[in-house]
Design a protein around this motif. Structure first.
Motif, PDB file in Angstrom:
ATOM      1  N   ILE A 239       0.852  -1.190   0.000  1.00  0.00           N
ATOM      2  CA  ILE A 239       0.000   0.000   0.000  1.00  0.00           C
ATOM      3  C   ILE A 239       0.887   1.239   0.000  1.00  0.00           C
ATOM      4  CG2 ILE A 239      -1.687   1.328   1.339  1.00  0.00           C
ATOM      5  CD1 ILE A 239      -2.729  -1.302   2.459  1.00  0.00           C
ATOM      6  N   THR A 240       0.510   2.220  -0.786  1.00  0.00           N
ATOM      7  CA  THR A 240       1.267   3.465  -0.796  1.00  0.00           C
ATOM      8  C   THR A 240       0.313   4.643  -0.702  1.00  0.00           C
ATOM      9  OG1 THR A 240       3.039   4.697  -1.899  1.00  0.00           O
ATOM     10  CG2 THR A 240       1.305   3.818  -3.302  1.00  0.00           C
ATOM     11  N   PHE A 241       0.850   5.775  -0.232  1.00  0.00           N
ATOM     12  CA  PHE A 241       0.101   7.029  -0.160  1.00  0.00           C
ATOM     13  C   PHE A 241       0.781   8.037  -1.074  1.00  0.00           C
ATOM     14  CE2 PHE A 241      -1.491   4.899   3.509  1.00  0.00           C
ATOM     15  CZ  PHE A 241      -2.768   5.418   3.718  1.00  0.00           C
ATOM     16  N   VAL A 242       0.031   8.522  -2.053  1.00  0.00           N
ATOM     17  CA  VAL A 242       0.562   9.450  -3.052  1.00  0.00           C
ATOM     18  C   VAL A 242      -0.492  10.492  -3.399  1.00  0.00           C
ATOM     19  CG1 VAL A 242       2.279   7.906  -4.097  1.00  0.00           C
ATOM     20  CG2 VAL A 242      -0.099   7.842  -4.860  1.00  0.00           C
ATOM     21  N   VAL A 243      -0.045  11.562  -4.035  1.00  0.00           N
ATOM     22  CA  VAL A 243      -0.961  12.605  -4.480  1.00  0.00           C
ATOM     23  C   VAL A 243      -1.851  12.058  -5.594  1.00  0.00           C
ATOM     24  CG1 VAL A 243      -1.087  14.891  -5.571  1.00  0.00           C
ATOM     25  CG2 VAL A 243       0.633  14.438  -3.809  1.00  0.00           C
ATOM     26  N   THR A 244      -3.122  12.435  -5.557  1.00  0.00           N
ATOM     27  CA  THR A 244      -4.085  11.902  -6.527  1.00  0.00           C
ATOM     28  C   THR A 244      -3.671  12.161  -7.972  1.00  0.00           C
ATOM     29  OG1 THR A 244      -5.348  13.945  -6.258  1.00  0.00           O
ATOM     30  CG2 THR A 244      -6.075  12.040  -4.992  1.00  0.00           C
ATOM     31  N   ALA A 245      -3.021  13.297  -8.244  1.00  0.00           N
ATOM     32  CA  ALA A 245      -2.596  13.593  -9.613  1.00  0.00           C
ATOM     33  C   ALA A 245      -1.641  12.522 -10.138  1.00  0.00           C
ATOM     34  CB  ALA A 245      -1.936  14.968  -9.674  1.00  0.00           C
ATOM     35  N   ASN A 246      -0.799  11.965  -9.263  1.00  0.00           N
ATOM     36  CA  ASN A 246       0.147  10.935  -9.681  1.00  0.00           C
ATOM     37  C   ASN A 246      -0.533   9.596  -9.953  1.00  0.00           C
ATOM     38  OD1 ASN A 246       2.094  12.638  -7.462  1.00  0.00           O
ATOM     39  ND2 ASN A 246       2.949  12.225  -9.481  1.00  0.00           N
ATOM     40  N   VAL A 247      -1.562   9.299  -9.160  1.00  0.00           N
ATOM     41  CA  VAL A 247      -2.139   7.958  -9.219  1.00  0.00           C
ATOM     42  C   VAL A 247      -3.406   7.891 -10.075  1.00  0.00           C
ATOM     43  CG1 VAL A 247      -3.694   8.136  -7.210  1.00  0.00           C
ATOM     44  CG2 VAL A 247      -2.566   5.953  -7.728  1.00  0.00           C
ATOM     45  N   LEU A 248      -3.918   9.028 -10.518  1.00  0.00           N
ATOM     46  CA  LEU A 248      -5.189   9.046 -11.249  1.00  0.00           C
ATOM     47  C   LEU A 248      -5.217   8.097 -12.453  1.00  0.00           C
ATOM     48  CD1 LEU A 248      -8.018  10.262 -11.494  1.00  0.00           C
ATOM     49  CD2 LEU A 248      -7.015  12.135 -12.828  1.00  0.00           C
ATOM     50  N   PRO A 249      -4.178   8.060 -13.316  1.00  0.00           N
ATOM     51  CA  PRO A 249      -4.240   7.126 -14.459  1.00  0.00           C
ATOM     52  C   PRO A 249      -4.382   5.667 -14.027  1.00  0.00           C
ATOM     53  CG  PRO A 249      -2.529   8.769 -14.806  1.00  0.00           C
ATOM     54  CD  PRO A 249      -2.971   8.912 -13.384  1.00  0.00           C
ATOM     55  N   TYR A 250      -3.777   5.300 -12.896  1.00  0.00           N
ATOM     56  CA  TYR A 250      -3.870   3.923 -12.390  1.00  0.00           C
ATOM     57  C   TYR A 250      -5.274   3.632 -11.854  1.00  0.00           C
ATOM     58  CZ  TYR A 250       1.248   3.868 -12.614  1.00  0.00           C
ATOM     59  OH  TYR A 250       2.561   3.924 -13.041  1.00  0.00           O
ATOM     60  N   LEU A 251      -5.880   4.626 -11.211  1.00  0.00           N
ATOM     61  CA  LEU A 251      -7.241   4.452 -10.714  1.00  0.00           C
ATOM     62  C   LEU A 251      -8.220   4.325 -11.873  1.00  0.00           C
ATOM     63  CD1 LEU A 251      -7.236   7.110  -7.832  1.00  0.00           C
ATOM     64  CD2 LEU A 251      -7.069   4.618  -7.594  1.00  0.00           C
ATOM     65  N   GLN A 252      -8.009   5.131 -12.907  1.00  0.00           N
ATOM     66  CA  GLN A 252      -8.919   5.089 -14.059  1.00  0.00           C
ATOM     67  C   GLN A 252      -8.826   3.782 -14.822  1.00  0.00           C
ATOM     68  OE1 GLN A 252      -7.542   8.725 -15.957  1.00  0.00           O
ATOM     69  NE2 GLN A 252      -9.273   9.910 -15.168  1.00  0.00           N
ATOM     70  N   SER A 253      -7.631   3.179 -14.842  1.00  0.00           N
ATOM     71  CA  SER A 253      -7.459   1.908 -15.555  1.00  0.00           C
ATOM     72  C   SER A 253      -7.848   0.708 -14.702  1.00  0.00           C
ATOM     73  CB  SER A 253      -6.003   1.750 -16.005  1.00  0.00           C
ATOM     74  OG  SER A 253      -5.151   1.536 -14.879  1.00  0.00           O
ATOM     75  N   GLY A 254      -7.996   0.902 -13.387  1.00  0.00           N
ATOM     76  CA  GLY A 254      -8.309  -0.207 -12.500  1.00  0.00           C
ATOM     77  C   GLY A 254      -7.086  -0.933 -11.972  1.00  0.00           C
ATOM     78  N   ALA A 255      -5.887  -0.490 -12.353  1.00  0.00           N
ATOM     79  CA  ALA A 255      -4.664  -1.139 -11.871  1.00  0.00           C
ATOM     80  C   ALA A 255      -4.498  -0.939 -10.363  1.00  0.00           C
ATOM     81  CB  ALA A 255      -3.451  -0.586 -12.608  1.00  0.00           C
ATOM     82  N   LEU A 256      -5.020   0.172  -9.850  1.00  0.00           N
ATOM     83  CA  LEU A 256      -5.002   0.446  -8.417  1.00  0.00           C
ATOM     84  C   LEU A 256      -6.398   0.863  -7.984  1.00  0.00           C
ATOM     85  CD1 LEU A 256      -1.678   2.493  -8.055  1.00  0.00           C
ATOM     86  CD2 LEU A 256      -2.066   0.128  -7.340  1.00  0.00           C
ATOM     87  N   VAL A 257      -6.689   0.614  -6.728  1.00  0.00           N
ATOM     88  CA  VAL A 257      -7.953   1.070  -6.144  1.00  0.00           C
ATOM     89  C   VAL A 257      -7.634   1.819  -4.862  1.00  0.00           C
ATOM     90  CG1 VAL A 257      -9.321  -0.801  -7.116  1.00  0.00           C
ATOM     91  CG2 VAL A 257      -8.248  -1.091  -4.880  1.00  0.00           C
ATOM     92  N   ARG A 258      -8.541   2.684  -4.498  1.00  0.00           N
ATOM     93  CA  ARG A 258      -8.332   3.491  -3.294  1.00  0.00           C
ATOM     94  C   ARG A 258      -8.673   2.679  -2.051  1.00  0.00           C
ATOM     95  NH1 ARG A 258     -10.930   9.531  -2.201  1.00  0.00           N
ATOM     96  NH2 ARG A 258      -9.943   9.866  -0.145  1.00  0.00           N
ATOM     97  N   VAL A 259      -7.845   2.823  -1.021  1.00  0.00           N
ATOM     98  CA  VAL A 259      -8.134   2.225   0.280  1.00  0.00           C
ATOM     99  C   VAL A 259      -8.476   3.343   1.256  1.00  0.00           C
ATOM    100  CG1 VAL A 259      -6.614   0.267  -0.176  1.00  0.00           C
ATOM    101  CG2 VAL A 259      -5.710   2.268   1.020  1.00  0.00           C
ATOM    102  N   LEU A 260      -9.262   3.021   2.271  1.00  0.00           N
ATOM    103  CA  LEU A 260      -9.697   4.010   3.256  1.00  0.00           C
ATOM    104  C   LEU A 260     -10.249   5.259   2.558  1.00  0.00           C
ATOM    105  CD1 LEU A 260      -6.649   3.737   5.691  1.00  0.00           C
ATOM    106  CD2 LEU A 260      -8.890   2.638   5.931  1.00  0.00           C
ATOM    107  N   PRO A 261     -11.292   5.112   1.752  1.00  0.00           N
ATOM    108  CA  PRO A 261     -11.768   6.226   0.916  1.00  0.00           C
ATOM    109  C   PRO A 261     -12.286   7.433   1.686  1.00  0.00           C
ATOM    110  CG  PRO A 261     -13.293   4.376   0.851  1.00  0.00           C
ATOM    111  CD  PRO A 261     -12.065   3.874   1.523  1.00  0.00           C
ATOM    112  N   LYS A 262     -12.559   7.279   2.972  1.00  0.00           N
ATOM    113  CA  LYS A 262     -13.015   8.430   3.760  1.00  0.00           C
ATOM    114  C   LYS A 262     -11.854   9.302   4.242  1.00  0.00           C
ATOM    115  CE  LYS A 262     -17.147   6.100   5.549  1.00  0.00           C
ATOM    116  NZ  LYS A 262     -17.875   5.665   6.772  1.00  0.00           N
TER     117      LYS A 262
END
Length: 307
Positions: A239-262
């Motif tokens: 698990i890693t914590f990064v700025v959303t701008a860096n991880v957005l392409p991975y979230l959009q492709s489904g390669a990564l999902v958000r944990v602890l969304p709140k």
């Protein structure tokens, strides 16, 4: 023209406290810059610098002359840079600093339209994970976030820098459920070492209701580049914590999902910053306006938000 370059040699040398540093900005040799300053001192009849092996220090006369001369020099440089814009053609080399991932994902895609609109501008883009000294290093503009902007710098906020936790679906399938921030201590941590301080970054997470939690994770690996952390997380390493701008392409492709969304951390603005001149060169002004307009058109501030 000799008067202009002589004056600029003095101002740049004063800003970076070095003839060599000024020479790199001006495309001259250190000897030429030194001679220009000496020529100016001779014309004024005063010593502007105290010279030593440690560098340059302004004299009292030098400090006063710098305060009075800098605004006029900046206005004259802006007028020269803008001369071609009267025909609708801003021109010149545009030196910009931006982090590698952000630059590739959000700045490079703007190139085609920008160059079509401003064919006389030559982008000189530097991809690096650090805030730059615009004046000392000769940059026209930079994009970054998570740090304090120095005085004398103007900025246009593009979005908020929200930090979120992410992991690959495969990693989450193999490990215990993650329901609360306290559960992070039982997971593999992919941690970020700050390129500025050299320390491992810690994040203070918050919820909309005001709850707070300081992230504590056992390190599986430590990297000083957020884009590399995203790739490692996509490989299922933790698990890693990064700025959303860096991880957005991975979230959009489904390669990564958000944990602890709140939960998220807000570390300040992602800003486009530039020297706070009263009149920007045309090449810088159109670049700033183009980036701001594209961010608005693509609604990137909302996409980057963790809320």
């Amino acid at each position: 023209m000799e008067t202009l370059i002589t004056l600029e040699s003095f101002v740049r040398s004063a800003q970076v406290a070095s003839f060599s540093g000024a020479a790199r900005q001006l495309g001259l040799t250190p000897a030429a810059v030194s001679q220009n300053v000496a020529r100016l001192e001779a014309k004024l009849g005063v010593r502007l610098f105290q010279r030593s092996t440690r560098g340059l220090t302004l004299t009292e006369s030098g400090e006063r002359f710098l305060r009075e001369a800098s605004p006029g020099l900046e206005s004259l440089q802006a007028a020269i840079a803008n001369a071609s814009s009267a025909a609708g053609q801003p021109s010149g080399v545009l030196k910009v600093s931006v982090s590698p991932g952000f630059g590739l994902d959000y700045l490079v895609p703007l190139l085609q339209d920008f160059l079509a609109r401003y064919p006389a501008i030559v982008p000189d883009w530097h991809f690096e994970n650090r805030p730059v000294d615009l004046i000392a290093e000769g940059f026209d503009a930079a994009i970054g976030g998570g740090f304090e902007l120095p005085s004398g710098v103007a900025a246009r906020e593009l979005a908020r820098a929200h930090v979120i936790g992410v992991a690959s679906p495969a990693y989450l399938e193999r490990h215990a459920p993650l329901k609360e921030p306290a559960d992070l201590q039982h997971h593999e941590g992919l941690l970020l070492r700050s390129p500025l301080s050299g320390r491992i970054r810690s994040w203070l997470l918050r919820t909309r209701s005001g709850e707070q939690f300081s992230v504590e994770m056992k390190p599986r690996l430590i990297i000083n580049d957020p884009d590399s952390l995203c790739r490692c997380a996509a490989m299922g390493l933790g698990i890693t914590f990064v700025v959303t701008a860096n991880v957005l392409p991975y979230l959009q492709s489904g390669a990564l999902v958000r944990v602890l969304p709140k939960w998220h951390a807000d570390i300040g603005p992602i800003a486009l910053y530039y020297a706070g001149h009263r009149q920007l060169p045309a090449k810088t002004r159109v670049f700033v306006n183009h980036v701001v307009e594209e961010f608005r058109r693509q609604n990137l501030a909302k996409l980057f938000s963790a809320l």
